[in-house]
Scaffold this motif. Structure first.
Motif, mmCIF file in Angstrom:
data_model
loop_
_atom_site.group_PDB
_atom_site.id
_atom_site.type_symbol
_atom_site.label_atom_id
_atom_site.label_comp_id
_atom_site.label_asym_id
_atom_site.label_seq_id
_atom_site.Cartn_x
_atom_site.Cartn_y
_atom_site.Cartn_z
ATOM 1 N N ALA A 1 -4.839 5.195 -11.312
ATOM 2 C CA ALA A 1 -5.564 4.123 -11.731
ATOM 3 C C ALA A 1 -5.912 3.729 -12.894
ATOM 4 N N SER A 2 -6.319 4.273 -13.237
ATOM 5 C CA SER A 2 -6.775 4.378 -14.892
ATOM 6 C C SER A 2 -5.350 4.014 -15.956
ATOM 7 N N ASP A 3 -4.155 3.829 -15.569
ATOM 8 C CA ASP A 3 -3.267 3.610 -16.195
ATOM 9 C C ASP A 3 -2.739 1.777 -15.885
ATOM 10 N N ASN B 1 -15.438 0.641 -15.008
ATOM 11 C CA ASN B 1 -14.803 2.674 -14.462
ATOM 12 C C ASN B 1 -13.532 1.710 -13.467
ATOM 13 N N ALA B 2 -13.865 1.033 -12.507
ATOM 14 C CA ALA B 2 -11.961 0.671 -12.643
ATOM 15 C C ALA B 2 -11.467 0.003 -12.038
ATOM 16 N N PRO B 3 -9.839 -0.706 -12.174
ATOM 17 C CA PRO B 3 -9.347 -1.000 -12.235
ATOM 18 C C PRO B 3 -9.446 -2.751 -12.160
ATOM 19 N N PHE B 4 -9.798 -3.828 -12.689
ATOM 20 C CA PHE B 4 -10.600 -5.050 -11.913
ATOM 21 C C PHE B 4 -9.709 -6.158 -12.463
ATOM 22 N N MET C 1 0.955 -1.647 -0.238
ATOM 23 C CA MET C 1 -0.094 0.009 0.179
ATOM 24 C C MET C 1 0.803 1.266 0.273
ATOM 25 N N CYS C 2 1.304 0.980 0.548
ATOM 26 C CA CYS C 2 2.634 2.027 0.264
ATOM 27 C C CYS C 2 3.270 2.086 -0.607
ATOM 28 N N ALA C 3 4.107 1.545 -1.392
ATOM 29 C CA ALA C 3 4.037 1.458 -2.339
ATOM 30 C C ALA C 3 3.117 2.018 -3.597
ATOM 31 N N MET C 4 2.036 1.669 -3.630
ATOM 32 C CA MET C 4 0.788 1.980 -3.882
ATOM 33 C C MET C 4 1.227 3.967 -3.882
ATOM 34 N N THR C 5 0.895 4.695 -2.721
ATOM 35 C CA THR C 5 1.635 6.253 -2.785
ATOM 36 C C THR C 5 2.380 6.914 -3.149
ATOM 37 N N ALA C 6 3.304 6.207 -3.052
ATOM 38 C CA ALA C 6 4.286 6.224 -3.719
ATOM 39 C C ALA C 6 3.894 6.731 -4.942
ATOM 40 N N GLY C 7 3.549 5.158 -5.944
ATOM 41 C CA GLY C 7 3.460 4.963 -7.375
ATOM 42 C C GLY C 7 2.349 6.277 -8.246
ATOM 43 N N ALA C 8 1.372 6.419 -6.909
ATOM 44 C CA ALA C 8 0.456 7.358 -7.264
ATOM 45 C C ALA C 8 0.402 8.744 -7.955
ATOM 46 N N LEU C 9 1.218 8.845 -8.240
ATOM 47 C CA LEU C 9 2.227 10.448 -8.037
ATOM 48 C C LEU C 9 2.549 10.122 -9.985
ATOM 49 N N THR C 10 3.266 9.169 -9.860
ATOM 50 C CA THR C 10 3.342 9.015 -11.587
ATOM 51 C C THR C 10 2.180 8.021 -12.640
ATOM 52 N N LEU D 1 -2.890 -12.981 -4.849
ATOM 53 C CA LEU D 1 -3.197 -12.579 -6.116
ATOM 54 C C LEU D 1 -3.998 -11.178 -5.846
ATOM 55 N N PRO D 2 -5.424 -11.641 -5.657
ATOM 56 C CA PRO D 2 -6.474 -10.743 -5.710
ATOM 57 C C PRO D 2 -6.334 -9.917 -4.291
ATOM 58 N N GLU D 3 -5.645 -10.466 -3.962
ATOM 59 C CA GLU D 3 -4.872 -9.222 -2.137
ATOM 60 C C GLU D 3 -3.950 -8.352 -2.635
ATOM 61 N N LEU D 4 -3.346 -8.948 -3.524
ATOM 62 C CA LEU D 4 -1.832 -7.508 -3.372
ATOM 63 C C LEU D 4 -2.313 -6.443 -4.487
ATOM 64 N N LEU D 5 -3.429 -6.901 -5.653
ATOM 65 C CA LEU D 5 -3.946 -6.338 -6.327
ATOM 66 C C LEU D 5 -5.737 -5.190 -5.984
ATOM 67 N N LYS D 6 -5.760 -5.985 -4.463
ATOM 68 C CA LYS D 6 -7.121 -4.718 -3.706
ATOM 69 C C LYS D 6 -5.406 -3.586 -3.060
ATOM 70 N N THR D 7 -4.643 -4.039 -2.760
ATOM 71 C CA THR D 7 -3.547 -2.502 -2.884
ATOM 72 C C THR D 7 -3.910 -1.919 -3.458
ATOM 73 N N GLN D 8 -4.026 -2.121 -4.821
ATOM 74 C CA GLN D 8 -3.604 -1.018 -6.230
ATOM 75 C C GLN D 8 -4.495 -0.786 -6.672
ATOM 76 N N GLY D 9 -6.254 -0.496 -6.209
ATOM 77 C CA GLY D 9 -7.093 -0.802 -5.939
ATOM 78 C C GLY D 9 -8.379 -0.960 -6.562
ATOM 79 N N TYR D 10 -7.729 -2.339 -6.836
ATOM 80 C CA TYR D 10 -8.831 -2.837 -7.904
ATOM 81 C C TYR D 10 -9.726 -3.813 -7.592
ATOM 82 N N ALA D 11 -10.641 -3.396 -8.624
ATOM 83 C CA ALA D 11 -12.375 -5.040 -7.870
ATOM 84 C C ALA D 11 -12.064 -6.257 -8.003
ATOM 85 N N THR D 12 -12.081 -7.091 -7.458
ATOM 86 C CA THR D 12 -11.752 -8.120 -7.233
ATOM 87 C C THR D 12 -12.329 -8.927 -7.652
#
Ligand code: MG
Length: 465
Positions: free
Chosen positions: A23-25, A218-221, A11-20, A116-127
């Protein structure tokens, strides 16, 4: 604790990554997993009479692997490897005798495994998951407790609860009588149907998958569609029953192919095709003891339950228009643990701190480079039978899938050059002691770093669901 830390770190990695990257990418990710579909069962893998136009088109628009492996030769460990990126001996999802979870098993995928779905959820994915789970059927083991927001499907194999009055033995498998089978359907963690009509199963899974895609567009899934077929007993809906030149097995595979078409057509219609990775594979090889109700491993030896190539080498098709070169054939090895690692990283997640056996194969998928392929271990239950290193595969133990209770040890191991000899017919051990030494060293290294977990497949409860 380790799991909580891993997820927090992600989740920390996601916050850092959010600058670049917003979610739509992030790509949507869909894994379609057939059950007991063999290496030779699709048109694009050479089957002469089973018609699979949608999978053939998927391969023509994407990448078809010729050396793609499931990580196990039967259902439960195979699915554990796909969900965790790890050899099942690391998380107790295998057993030499029981092989798979049964309808009276108490165990399931351990809670501290990161899926895998737990990891992707930390990145804002619907699973979401649709289909056969087979990693524990008690409520606390079901997909909603392993990272999936939603679940609809069978908790284990479609043959695991025969009706009490069904004929005994093999006869019931060939009867095509839905009254003989009582595997329930679950939504979330509740049984919603005690006795579903298996003839409608593929269609219903497809409808669920299409609805999920439309709802989450509309969300990454992340969507995991694990079909119950072509595992026996075989059933197809009225639109497919009796239609294939390849008999009932062909009917069932052609309906699965139709289902793949429904999913890909939905992605195209919704404008999601260029932002969605779709992976198609199978959990293990064909169940050859079921005659014409089992599939084909093509030119490979043996099938489900075996560590010969036919038990574990399966179709592997990857599709992502504009990203994966259309019509490409990939002859490098890959496996289902790589799917875990690759999808997690594409979704922006950081891999867990625990040992992950899969590697990132995106350079192979995108045609941008090569990968450093570690040796691949072939386990039957919790026992290592064989190892592949590059072009070579060494069998330390061999055993037919069924009918022989004991493995035959080999020292020196039997050695096959599987690029030249995919059917494993000519033992080249005598000519290549140096290759055997290299493979033995690779196995020793693997064993030295291995912490085997206690099996989850042994303990049972008195009553099934
Ligand atoms: Mg299977």
């Amino acid at each position: 604790m380790l799991k909580t830390l891993s997820i927090l770190f992600a989740m920390c990695a996601m916050t850092a990554g959010a600058l670049t990257a917003s979610a739509s990418d992030k790509p949507n990710i869909i894994i379609i997993y057939a059950d007991d579909l063999g290496y030779g069962d699709l048109g694009c893998y050479g089957h002469p009479t089973i018609r699979t136009p949608n999978l053939d088109r998927m391969a023509a628009e994407g990448m078809r692997f010729t050396e793609f492996y499931s990580t196990a030769e039967v259902c439960t460990p195979s699915r554990a490897a796909l969900m965790t990126g790890r050899y099942p001996v690391r998380n107790g999802m295998c057993h030499d005798k029981f092989r798979v979870l049964r309808n009276n098993s108490k165990g399931g995928l351990p809670k501290d495994e990161v899926t895998l779905p737990e990891l992707l959820k930390t990145q804002g994915y619907a699973t979401g998951m649709v289909g056969k789970w087979h990693l524990g059927h008690l409520p606390e083991h079901l997909p909603p407790h392993h990272g999936f927001d939603s679940y609809f499907g069978m908790p284990f194999s479609n043959d695991m609860m025969p009706a009490p009055d069904a004929p005994k033995g093999r006869e019931r498998f060939f009867a095509e009588n839905n009254d003989y089978w009582k595997t329930p359907l679950i939504r979330g963690t509740e049984i919603v149907e005690e006795h579903p009509d298996q003839r409608q199963l593929t269609k219903r899974y497809s409808d669920e998958a299409v609805r999920f895609i439309k709802e989450k567009k509309n969300a990454p899934f992340f969507l995991y569609v694990a079909h119950s077929f072509p595992h026996v007993p075989l059933f197809a809906s009225e639109n497919f029953r009796g239609k294939s030149p390849a008999g009932i097995y062909g009917d069932v595979v052609e309906e699965l192919d139709w289902s793949v078409g429904q999913i890909l057509d939905t992605l195209r219609a919704e404008g999601l095709d260029e932002k969605t990775l779709v992976v198609f594979s199978s959990d293990n090889g064909p169940w050859l003891i079921f005659d014409d109700h089992g599939g084909s491993a093509g030119l490979l030896k043996e099938g489900k339950g075996s560590t010969w190539e036919g038990g574990m080498r399966v179709p592997g098709i990857f599709w992502w228009p504009t990203k994966i070169p259309a019509g490409s054939i990939q002859r490098e090895m890959a496996n289902t643990m790589d799917v875990f690692a690759t999808c997690a990283l594409l979704g922006g997640a950081t891999l867990p701190e625990t040992k992950i056996d899969g590697i990132d194969i995106s350079p192979l998928l995108f045609g941008t480079g090569t990968v450093d392929r570690p040796p691949f271990m072939y386990y039957r239950g919790a026992t290592l039978y064989a190892c592949r290193l590059g072009r070579w595969k060494a069998h330390f133990l061999t055993q037919p899938a069924y009918g022989t209770p004991k493995a035959e040890p080999h020292d020196p191991p039997q050695l096959y050059q599987v690029k030249i000899d995919p059917g494993e017919r000519w033992d080249r051990a005598a000519l290549n002691p140096d290759v055997i030494a290299q493979i033995k060293s690779a196995v020793e290294q693997h064993r030295a770093g291995l912490q085997m977990a206690p099996t989850q497949l042994e303990e049972t409860v008195a009553t099934a669901p």
